[in-house]
Design a protein around this motif. Sequence first.
Motif, PDB file in Angstrom:
ATOM      1  N   SER A   1       3.665  -6.506   2.578  1.00 23.26           N
ATOM      2  CA  SER A   1       2.495  -5.856   3.155  1.00 23.26           C
ATOM      3  C   SER A   1       1.220  -6.236   2.391  1.00 23.26           C
ATOM      4  O   SER A   1       0.829  -7.403   2.380  1.00 23.26           O
ATOM      5  N   PHE A   2       0.566  -5.288   1.713  1.00 26.49           N
ATOM      6  CA  PHE A   2      -0.594  -5.614   0.894  1.00 26.49           C
ATOM      7  C   PHE A   2      -0.165  -6.567  -0.234  1.00 26.49           C
ATOM      8  O   PHE A   2      -0.929  -7.436  -0.666  1.00 26.49           O
TER       9      PHE A   2
ATOM     10  N   TRP B   1       0.040  -7.887   5.508  1.00 25.46           N
ATOM     11  CA  TRP B   1      -1.106  -7.139   6.043  1.00 25.46           C
ATOM     12  C   TRP B   1      -2.310  -8.060   5.867  1.00 25.46           C
ATOM     13  O   TRP B   1      -2.866  -8.193   4.784  1.00 25.46           O
TER      14      TRP B   1
ATOM     15  N   SER C   1      -4.153   1.104  -4.912  1.00 22.56           N
ATOM     16  CA  SER C   1      -3.310   0.977  -3.718  1.00 22.56           C
ATOM     17  C   SER C   1      -1.945   1.629  -3.900  1.00 22.56           C
ATOM     18  O   SER C   1      -1.269   1.954  -2.927  1.00 22.56           O
TER      19      SER C   1
ATOM     20  N   MET D   1       0.824  -1.196   0.000  1.00 20.77           N
ATOM     21  CA  MET D   1       0.000   0.000   0.000  1.00 20.77           C
ATOM     22  C   MET D   1       0.871   1.264   0.000  1.00 20.77           C
ATOM     23  O   MET D   1       1.907   1.317   0.652  1.00 20.77           O
TER      24      MET D   1
ATOM     25  N   ARG E   1     -11.198  -2.946   0.742  1.00 19.77           N
ATOM     26  CA  ARG E   1      -9.826  -3.448   0.667  1.00 19.77           C
ATOM     27  C   ARG E   1      -9.803  -4.875   0.108  1.00 19.77           C
ATOM     28  O   ARG E   1      -8.906  -5.234  -0.669  1.00 19.77           O
TER      29      ARG E   1
ATOM     30  N   LEU F   1      -7.936  -6.375  -3.129  1.00 21.67           N
ATOM     31  CA  LEU F   1      -7.106  -7.573  -3.073  1.00 21.67           C
ATOM     32  C   LEU F   1      -7.488  -8.551  -4.177  1.00 21.67           C
ATOM     33  O   LEU F   1      -6.614  -9.138  -4.840  1.00 21.67           O
TER      34      LEU F   1
END
Length: 375
Positions: free
Chosen positions: A209-210, A234, A117, A87, A150, A154
């Motif tokens: 992370s993301f 995340w 993102s 992100m 979110r 994804l």
Amino acid sequence: MGLPKPLGSYGVSFAEFELRRRSEKTRIGESRGTARSGAVAETLPSAEGAVDASFLSHGVEEDVVDFGECSLIKEGRLPVVIFSHGMWACRTTYTATCIDIASHGYIVVAVEHLDGSAVIAQYHDHQGKRRWVEHAFSDVDFNEVPMSDRSRQLRQRVEEIQKTVEVLQALDQGLLSQKSNAIKGRTSLDVKFLQGRMNFDYLAIHGHSFGAATAISVCCVDERFKCCIAEDVWWAPVEKADYERAASNVPVLLLNTEHFNGKELQNSRNKFLRARAQLHGESATTELLTMKGTSHEDQSDFPLLFAKALKRAGKASKLDVRNAKDINSRACLDFYLRNLLPPGTGAPYLVDVVKEDGEHLEVGKIPHSKLSTVV
């Protein structure tokens, strides 16, 4: 302060590819069938989200990074690693990690996601005009964004990764002409360059992370991936179905920093580990490592480029940033060597062993017995 030299014995080349759009019918963020992509069926959903940033190994032993003048080591097919950014990041935020991997003989493909993102992303429309995708929800407090939104991001990211593989396969088979690349200039990838050079039997997904959540999630639905490295996952956007599938049975390395480890993250990670133990037992290779004295940003280029500023602001991590980068990269390369490549693989994939790395890495406990159903 610039980026350090690559850890491997080979220099690294950099080239860009963006599959040209042929229609304006499907726009960024719209749905097309079951895919929430920003392109028509025959194109990638992201411009800088295709084979956009390819870090490629040189055929000579040198420690430079070259932009545009691409060459590959020897002949034959090479393993492929696709990297998914986090992100508020972009495809170039993890250059140090990508060139470390490429300098050991891998083709590394850094995707720039168009789910909103990225800090900002660009692509070319069907007329060749440059368009920009700004960061979604930038006017909303981070914690106030609904997690359902979110999770939708994804899912789009997962689809972008899958379509990236399809375009890489098309490049490998020589099915795309040079006109298919919307990127022009010195960094434009010659489409013939990768023809017959990628080994999809050794395809890995890597993210931070993301991007780590993306890596975990794509392994749940795509058997083409044989190995997964997830840095500082995340977990919040990961949906229940993905926990239940637990990244299939591919080898997974969860590589964490010490201070990105709140209670919710720990609970989600343990939920994932229990799910893998229940579904696969000891047949699933799962490793958990934590770098002591590090923060979330230490797995990106940011502290390498702004080390002095962070130190003056009192924000620097306890572990030296370059040391942290090297430890992080060596841990990843070692995992790929043991779990992605065939047994007995030698140079250039061998990783220099540094005994002191163990002093900074905490090995986490992984459950292997079959446990109760994940809730």
